[in-house]
Scaffold this active site. Structure first.
Site, PDB file in Angstrom:
ATOM      1  N   PRO A  40       0.510  -1.212   0.070  1.00  0.00           N
ATOM      2  CA  PRO A  40       0.183   0.447  -0.262  1.00  0.00           C
ATOM      3  C   PRO A  40       0.962   1.432   0.376  1.00  0.00           C
ATOM      4  CG  PRO A  40      -0.221  -0.958   2.457  1.00  0.00           C
ATOM      5  CD  PRO A  40       0.716  -2.033   1.104  1.00  0.00           C
ATOM      6  N   GLU A  97       1.223  -8.305   8.972  1.00  0.00           N
ATOM      7  CA  GLU A  97       1.025  -7.122   9.215  1.00  0.00           C
ATOM      8  C   GLU A  97       2.231  -6.039   8.171  1.00  0.00           C
ATOM      9  OE1 GLU A  97      -1.609  -6.758  11.201  1.00  0.00           O
ATOM     10  OE2 GLU A  97      -0.794  -5.144  10.614  1.00  0.00           O
ATOM     11  N   ARG A 106      -0.640  -9.998 -21.088  1.00  0.00           N
ATOM     12  CA  ARG A 106      -0.718  -9.650 -22.039  1.00  0.00           C
ATOM     13  C   ARG A 106      -0.211  -9.375 -23.433  1.00  0.00           C
ATOM     14  NH1 ARG A 106      -6.267  -9.520 -21.595  1.00  0.00           N
ATOM     15  NH2 ARG A 106      -6.420  -7.332 -23.570  1.00  0.00           N
ATOM     16  N   ASP A 118      -5.414  -2.617 -27.982  1.00  0.00           N
ATOM     17  CA  ASP A 118      -5.568  -0.820 -28.580  1.00  0.00           C
ATOM     18  C   ASP A 118      -6.462   0.093 -28.117  1.00  0.00           C
ATOM     19  OD1 ASP A 118      -3.231  -2.167 -31.472  1.00  0.00           O
ATOM     20  OD2 ASP A 118      -3.034  -2.078 -29.324  1.00  0.00           O
TER      21      ASP A 118
HETATM   22  C1  LIG Z   1      -4.613   1.139   2.383  1.00  0.00           C
HETATM   23  C2  LIG Z   1      -3.840   0.812   2.979  1.00  0.00           C
HETATM   24  C3  LIG Z   1      -3.063   0.895   4.326  1.00  0.00           C
HETATM   25  C4  LIG Z   1      -2.513   0.683   5.255  1.00  0.00           C
HETATM   26  C5  LIG Z   1      -2.248  -1.381   5.130  1.00  0.00           C
HETATM   27  C6  LIG Z   1      -3.011  -1.625   4.180  1.00  0.00           C
HETATM   28  C7  LIG Z   1      -2.788  -3.003   3.564  1.00  0.00           C
HETATM   29  O1  LIG Z   1      -3.891  -3.361   3.051  1.00  0.00           O
HETATM   30  N1  LIG Z   1      -2.105  -3.845   4.405  1.00  0.00           N
HETATM   31  C8  LIG Z   1      -2.034  -5.282   4.995  1.00  0.00           C
HETATM   32  C9  LIG Z   1      -1.518  -5.480   3.642  1.00  0.00           C
HETATM   33  N2  LIG Z   1      -1.625  -4.900   1.976  1.00  0.00           N
HETATM   34  C10 LIG Z   1      -1.622  -5.015   0.813  1.00  0.00           C
HETATM   35  O2  LIG Z   1      -0.430  -5.772   0.222  1.00  0.00           O
HETATM   36  C11 LIG Z   1      -1.967  -4.016  -0.292  1.00  0.00           C
HETATM   37  C12 LIG Z   1      -3.119  -3.307   0.089  1.00  0.00           C
HETATM   38  C13 LIG Z   1      -3.604  -2.421  -0.754  1.00  0.00           C
HETATM   39  C14 LIG Z   1      -2.811  -2.539  -1.825  1.00  0.00           C
HETATM   40  C15 LIG Z   1      -1.695  -3.133  -1.973  1.00  0.00           C
HETATM   41  N3  LIG Z   1      -1.489  -3.570  -3.150  1.00  0.00           N
HETATM   42  O3  LIG Z   1       0.161  -4.642  -2.976  1.00  0.00           O
HETATM   43  C16 LIG Z   1      -0.518  -4.641  -2.294  1.00  0.00           C
HETATM   44  C17 LIG Z   1      -1.365  -3.814  -1.574  1.00  0.00           C
HETATM   45  C18 LIG Z   1       0.043  -5.074   3.071  1.00  0.00           C
HETATM   46  C19 LIG Z   1       0.972  -6.030   4.598  1.00  0.00           C
HETATM   47  C20 LIG Z   1       0.760  -7.408   3.849  1.00  0.00           C
HETATM   48  C21 LIG Z   1      -1.260  -7.008   3.328  1.00  0.00           C
HETATM   49  C22 LIG Z   1      -4.008  -0.745   3.131  1.00  0.00           C
END
Ligand SMILES: Cc1cccc(C(=O)NCC2(NC(=O)c3cccc4nocc34)CCCC2)c1
Length: 248
Positions: free
Chosen positions: A89, A116, A154, A169
């Protein structure tokens, strides 16, 4: 293109990459996908991949050691250099222009967090780039990895047939506008009729109608996209005419 994915759930990625266009591209060896589970590289009889966070608080943190050993194995498996991309995130939102740049790489290693997150010292020392799917809470980075694999696969040469690449496209061409409505058989149905213009065979009128519908839908549902979109004079005229039609 070679994808390596570091994830506690490698089977998930294998399944999602086995479908449709992406599945066929993999069969044609247009890309390869290799899942790596840090748990296979965790020492000790509990093979720990996570532990409690220093400073307290809920949840667990993914440990440095298994990730370092896993990453070493990934890099040893193929000499091709590759960026380590962490799905997070905290990352930059994924865009189609970034997808096109990634598609030009020979290889990438995707790192998926769970719990986490990952010990910051591993991220600071090994991660080249962070990419986010968007601002919502997910359980892990695997869905982000699946999205990148789909969007990048893709674009591999030979992945799409002529019709599919024409569609790609047109989607890329219309980036910034919402899609027009689509219809197929039957022409008459209790749910309604197919617009006459689509059955007229008049390709100029059909293209015009589709563009007008995209503009109208974008104005109705995502007006903020119109601010960024570069509209031609013709586009503005089409939108104006459509809005009059709605008697707004
Ligand atoms: C807005 C927000 C703020 C703080 C924490 C989180 C949250 O969701 N934390 C949990 C995790 N999230 C993601 O990995 C993840 C989440 C979102 C988009 C993503 N695009 O790629 C990976 C993504 C991070 C550690 C394991 C899962 C989300």
């Amino acid at each position: 293109m070679r994808f390596d994915v570091i994830t506690l759930f490698p089977d998930f990625l294998a399944q999602s990459a086995g479908l449709g266009v992406v599945g066929r591209a993999q069969e044609k060896s247009l890309f390869s996908l290799h899942g790596w589970n840090p748990r296979d590289y965790a020492e000790g009889n509990y093979r720990r991949v996570d532990d409690r966070p220093f400073g307290g608080g809920p949840g667990m943190v993914m440990l440095i050691e298994p990730l370092q050993a896993c990453l070493a194995a990934v890099r040893a498996a193929d000499p091709t250099p590759a960026p380590l991309i962490h799905l997070s995130p905290q990352g930059r939102p994924l865009t189609q222009s970034r997808v096109r740049e990634l598609a030009a790489l020979p290889r990438m290693i995707l790192l998926c967090g769970r719990y986490e997150g990952i010990d910051e010292r591993f991220l600071a020392s090994e991660v080249d780039e962070e990419i986010s799917l968007g601002d919502y809470v997910l359980s892990g980075g695997e869905l982000g990895a699946a999205v990148i694999i789909d969007a990048v696969a893709r674009l591999q040469e030979g992945a799409l047939n002529d019709a599919e690449s024409a569609a790609q496209d047109s989607f890329e061409g219309e980036l910034g506008l919402l899609d027009c409505p689509h219809f197929s058989q039957p022409a008459q149905h209790p749910l309604g009729e197919v617009p006459d213009v689509l059955r007229s065979g008049n390709h100029a009128a059909i293209a015009r109608w589709r563009r007008q519908q995209s503009l109208l839908r974008t104005w109705q549902r995502r007006p903020e996209l119109l601010d960024e979109a570069v509209l031609s004079k013709a586009d503005r005229k089409l939108l104006e005419q459509a809005r009059q039609g709605l008697g707004d």
